[in-house]
Motif scaffolding. Structure first.
Motif, PDB file in Angstrom:
ATOM      1  N   VAL A 190      55.879  58.764 -84.038  1.00 21.70           N
ATOM      2  CA  VAL A 190      54.638  58.103 -83.656  1.00 21.70           C
ATOM      3  C   VAL A 190      53.443  58.633 -84.446  1.00 21.70           C
ATOM      4  O   VAL A 190      52.490  57.909 -84.698  1.00 21.70           O
ATOM      5  N   THR A 191      53.514  59.862 -84.887  1.00 18.72           N
ATOM      6  CA  THR A 191      52.409  60.453 -85.659  1.00 18.72           C
ATOM      7  C   THR A 191      52.264  59.821 -87.045  1.00 18.72           C
ATOM      8  O   THR A 191      51.221  59.942 -87.670  1.00 18.72           O
TER       9      THR A 191
ATOM     10  N   GLY B  66      52.153  55.226 -85.590  1.00 17.48           N
ATOM     11  CA  GLY B  66      51.650  54.824 -84.280  1.00 17.48           C
ATOM     12  C   GLY B  66      52.722  54.262 -83.360  1.00 17.48           C
ATOM     13  O   GLY B  66      52.445  53.912 -82.218  1.00 17.48           O
ATOM     14  N   TYR B  67      53.940  54.158 -83.852  1.00 17.74           N
ATOM     15  CA  TYR B  67      55.072  53.660 -83.068  1.00 17.74           C
ATOM     16  C   TYR B  67      56.099  54.780 -82.934  1.00 17.74           C
ATOM     17  O   TYR B  67      56.370  55.506 -83.892  1.00 17.74           O
TER      18      TYR B  67
ATOM     19  N   THR C 122      52.262  44.423 -81.343  1.00 19.34           N
ATOM     20  CA  THR C 122      51.303  45.296 -80.666  1.00 19.34           C
ATOM     21  C   THR C 122      51.265  44.937 -79.188  1.00 19.34           C
ATOM     22  O   THR C 122      51.813  43.929 -78.767  1.00 19.34           O
TER      23      THR C 122
END
Length: 83
Positions: free
Chosen positions: A25-26, A29-30, A50
């Protein structure tokens, strides 16, 4: 369905894919393995998935002009156009 102008993305004869994130995720964003991209099997059309319902979706695809799924839209979208 025989009427190509009335095909829905949910019809059995349409083909789309979902790509999952392959990174933590870093990075994007997922979370790793979380659905990230919805795409057309026949052309380069795709959108980022999203949580925001106002973001583009399958009805907003910019299919290639020769794509057999170019005019595929959701039934909801078609109803909005006729009301």
């Amino acid at each position: 369905m025989t009427d190509l102008g009335a095909r829905s993305f949910a019809d059995r004869d349409t083909e789309f894919y979902i790509d999952e994130s392959k990174t933590p995720v870093t990075v994007d964003g997922y979370a790793k393995g979380e659905p990230m991209i919805l795409g057309c099997r026949y052309c380069s059309a795709q959108v980022l998935l999203t949580r925001d319902p106002t973001d583009p979706g399958v009805d907003d695809f910019s299919h290639d002009t020769d794509c057999p799924q170019r005019f595929v839209r959701s039934r909801w979208f078609r109803r909005q156009l006729t009301e």
